[in-house]
Design an enzyme around this catalytic site. Structure first.
Site, PDB file in Angstrom:
ATOM      1  N   GLU A   1       0.848  -1.248   0.033  1.00  0.00           N
ATOM      2  CA  GLU A   1      -0.079  -0.073   0.004  1.00  0.00           C
ATOM      3  C   GLU A   1       0.806   1.214   0.005  1.00  0.00           C
ATOM      4  OE1 GLU A   1      -3.035  -0.260   3.054  1.00  0.00           O
ATOM      5  OE2 GLU A   1      -3.973  -1.970   2.114  1.00  0.00           O
TER       6      GLU A   1
ATOM      7  N   GLU B   1      -5.606  -7.849  -0.682  1.00  0.00           N
ATOM      8  CA  GLU B   1      -6.264  -7.603   0.582  1.00  0.00           C
ATOM      9  C   GLU B   1      -7.793  -7.150   0.346  1.00  0.00           C
ATOM     10  OE1 GLU B   1      -4.594  -4.779   3.685  1.00  0.00           O
ATOM     11  OE2 GLU B   1      -2.602  -5.770   3.121  1.00  0.00           O
TER      12      GLU B   1
HETATM   13  O1  LIG Z   1      -1.996  -3.676   7.227  1.00  0.00           O
HETATM   14  C1  LIG Z   1      -3.235  -3.774   6.741  1.00  0.00           C
HETATM   15  C2  LIG Z   1      -3.141  -2.799   5.809  1.00  0.00           C
HETATM   16  O2  LIG Z   1      -2.634  -3.168   4.429  1.00  0.00           O
HETATM   17  C3  LIG Z   1      -4.907  -2.173   5.335  1.00  0.00           C
HETATM   18  O3  LIG Z   1      -4.517  -0.964   5.223  1.00  0.00           O
HETATM   19  C4  LIG Z   1      -5.966  -0.350   4.826  1.00  0.00           C
HETATM   20  C5  LIG Z   1      -6.596  -0.447   3.612  1.00  0.00           C
HETATM   21  O4  LIG Z   1      -7.557   0.491   3.255  1.00  0.00           O
HETATM   22  C6  LIG Z   1      -7.431   1.759   3.454  1.00  0.00           C
HETATM   23  O5  LIG Z   1      -8.662   2.387   2.984  1.00  0.00           O
HETATM   24  C7  LIG Z   1      -9.083   1.856   2.029  1.00  0.00           C
HETATM   25  C8  LIG Z   1      -8.846   2.688   0.895  1.00  0.00           C
HETATM   26  O6  LIG Z   1      -9.631   2.477  -0.240  1.00  0.00           O
HETATM   27  C9  LIG Z   1     -11.116   2.554   0.011  1.00  0.00           C
HETATM   28  O7  LIG Z   1     -11.947   2.314  -1.212  1.00  0.00           O
HETATM   29  C10 LIG Z   1     -11.473   1.778   1.152  1.00  0.00           C
HETATM   30  O8  LIG Z   1     -12.975   2.001   1.522  1.00  0.00           O
HETATM   31  C11 LIG Z   1     -10.754   1.982   2.492  1.00  0.00           C
HETATM   32  O9  LIG Z   1     -11.103   1.140   3.164  1.00  0.00           O
HETATM   33  C12 LIG Z   1      -6.768   2.146   4.547  1.00  0.00           C
HETATM   34  O10 LIG Z   1      -6.502   3.603   4.738  1.00  0.00           O
HETATM   35  C13 LIG Z   1      -5.574   1.263   5.133  1.00  0.00           C
HETATM   36  O11 LIG Z   1      -5.073   1.677   6.204  1.00  0.00           O
HETATM   37  O12 LIG Z   1      -5.737  -2.583   6.144  1.00  0.00           O
HETATM   38  C14 LIG Z   1      -5.577  -3.147   7.164  1.00  0.00           C
HETATM   39  C15 LIG Z   1      -4.369  -3.130   7.753  1.00  0.00           C
HETATM   40  O13 LIG Z   1      -4.302  -4.133   8.755  1.00  0.00           O
END
Ligand SMILES: O[C@@H]1[C@@H](O)[C@H](O[C@@H]2CO[C@@H](O[C@@H]3CO[C@@H](O)[C@H](O)[C@H]3O)[C@H](O)[C@H]2O)OC[C@H]1O
Length: 477
Positions: free
Chosen positions: A190, A295
């Site tokens: 990410e 993920e």
């Molecule tokens: O380590 C993991 C991590 O890799 C992961 O990070 C999150 C992933 O989602 C992010 O937000 C998304 C961005 O796209 C949108 O369309 C979604 O609706 C959002 O959920 C978020 O900012 C990251 O932190 O997730 C969990 C960790 O444990």
């Protein structure tokens, strides 16, 4: 025929004999990169490691974390995983296992200990691994899982940090170049490069570094902005990257408490879930490139916090998951759900509430929930009245045209304020409180607490696991 390193045939991953191998499994979050909502601490891994050493001393603290790492994934986990028919596990790791910030450029003597162990445990069961650098020096995104302690992704602003991550991959690729049970490398989880110009320059560098040591293993490249955006990728550059798969992370807002509506599977909702996926993979499809969903997955309600609403919420979340998996079956793509094991929010297996760790932290975890201190799946209902005026204050003083700070709109204006003030600032104050729970403990007791994370002390989230089993090898294309 002897096992050989996986490769690509067009957009498909195949074995040495050319047979398609559909990699489907989970990520083992919270293990070699510990995360607050997964293991129950506040803030960042480096903070709790420092705090625990302060409370019980360096030796005991090291002992506790080593025991935690040992029990979190054992042969029993690998066998259970295999019994579900899953064939690949994504292993997120923190660069700090390999390199000390005060001694950069030197691999720690035990650097490969845990990674080697899981790769071998999985290989013994015929499970592939994908190695994922989840935490790079300086922080490559602004979230807790990059273990930086701040929200500015300094990795993109310092060549020194980028050099160190390239060097680390050179070492890892040289170490695993002949290992047939490694499906491939996921060079950076990410990434969030605000300039959108530095990411592919770094990818190009790390590509050369890995390929110099290891010409064969597959590479899984995350898109920018939490693996959602490939607009800064240049197809001409990518044509040079042999053996490359492109990774999206397909989280749906319907899977989280902040969703304004509960998922019922209506036509409109299903169309929205599909659109969200299609948007992330559009560039791969346009260029006929292999896709991996690295993920996805909802979080689940917990009876102790969500009461009578628990079953209804979870039925809705599982139905969302099924609909997402149907899309991936239609598309014939490999996936890796998040996450294998935790303390009861998202994992396929979770630590039993009657274990020592869970009892020790019961009140503390309740406070974490109430204060919505973790960003992941935060339920803001208990603190909304406090943050609403704060957000209004910001809105009154920041003109609309200045509100779109990166990674906007993924982080909305309001989310950014609560995220930073609770997940970073408030969390800092709770780190020592977490560590103080261990005050006065000896080795035996620390070992017993770490044992809470053993597979034998976990509960299986059966409904989730059943759904994964049902989809593990379905493909309709
Ligand atoms: O380590 C993991 C991590 O890799 C992961 O990070 C999150 C992933 O989602 C992010 O937000 C998304 C961005 O796209 C949108 O369309 C979604 O609706 C959002 O959920 C978020 O900012 C990251 O932190 O997730 C969990 C960790 O444990």
């Amino acid at each position: 025929m002897a096992q050989s390193i996986l490769k690509l045939n067009g957009t498909q991953i195949v074995d040495g004999a050319g047979n398609p191998v559909l990699l489907r499994g989970a990520g083992i979050g919270g293990w070699m990169n510990m995360e607050n909502f997964i293991t129950g601490y506040p803030g960042r891994e480096y903070q709790i490691r420092e705090a625990l050493a302060e409370v019980i001393g360096e030796e005991k603290s090291q002992f506790f974390f080593d025991k935690f790492l040992e029990y979190f994934f054992t042969e029993s986990d690998a066998k259970f995983y295999k019994s579900l028919g899953l064939n690949c596990i994504r292993v997120p790791f923190n660069y700090r296992h390999f390199e000390d910030d005060m001694n950069p450029g030197v691999i720690k003597p035990d650097g490969f200990k845990w990674l080697d162990r899981i790769v071998d445990l999985c290989a013994a069961e015929g499970i592939y691994t994908i190695l994922d650098l989840h935490t790079a020096p300086g922080g490559h995104n602004g979230d807790w899982h990059s273990d930086a302690g701040h929200h500015i992704a300094e990795f993109w602003r310092h060549k020194h940090f980028q050099d160190r991550a390239v060097w680390l991959w050179e070492n890892i690729a040289a170490h695993y170049k002949d290992n047939v049970w490694i499906a491939g490398y996921n060079p950076l989880n990410e990434p969030c490069d605000p300039t959108k110009t530095r990411l592919t320059v770094w990818y190009d560098r790390v590509y050369d570094a890995i390929r110099a040591a290891d010409p064969d293993h597959l590479l899984f490249w995350d898109g920018n902005t939490f693996a959602s955006d490939f607009s800064c990728f240049n197809i001409e550059t990518c044509k040079r990257w042999t053996g490359s798969v492109y990774a999206c992370h397909d989280y749906s807002n319907f899977g989280f408490p902040l969703s304004p509506e509960q998922y019922t599977g209506s036509e409109a909702q299903r169309a929205r879930v599909r659109r969200s996926y299609e948007k992330k993979v559009a560039w791969m499809k346009e260029n006929n490139l292999p896709i991996w969903n690295g993920e996805f997955g909802p979080v689940y309600a917990r009876r102790q916090y969500d009461g009578d609403a628990t079953d209804g919420i979870n039925t809705s979340r599982i139905s969302l998951l099924k609909d997402q998996l149907d899309i991936y079956d239609d598309e014939n793509i490999p996936w890796s759900i998040w996450t294998y094991k935790d303390i009861g929010y998202q994992g396929m297996v979770y630590v039993n509430p009657e274990t020592k760790y869970m009892k020790l932290f019961r009140n503390f975890l309740e406070k974490k929930f109430r204060t919505a201190i973790d960003a992941w799946g935060a339920d803001e209902s208990h603190v909304k009245h406090i943050w609403d005026p704060l957000e209004k204050f910001f809105a009154d003083n920041v003109e609309e045209k200045y509100r779109g700070l990166y990674p906007h709109p993924v982080w909305k204006f309001e989310n950014r304020i609560s995220r930073i003030s609770r997940n970073i600032l408030l969390a800092e104050y709770m780190v020592k409180e977490w560590a103080d729970h261990f005050d006065g403990m000896g080795f035996e007791e620390l070992d017993e607490i770490a044992q809470s994370f053993r597979f034998e002390n976990c509960i299986q989230r059966e409904e989730l696991n059943k759904v994964l089993q049902d989809h593990r090898d379905v493909h309709r294309k």
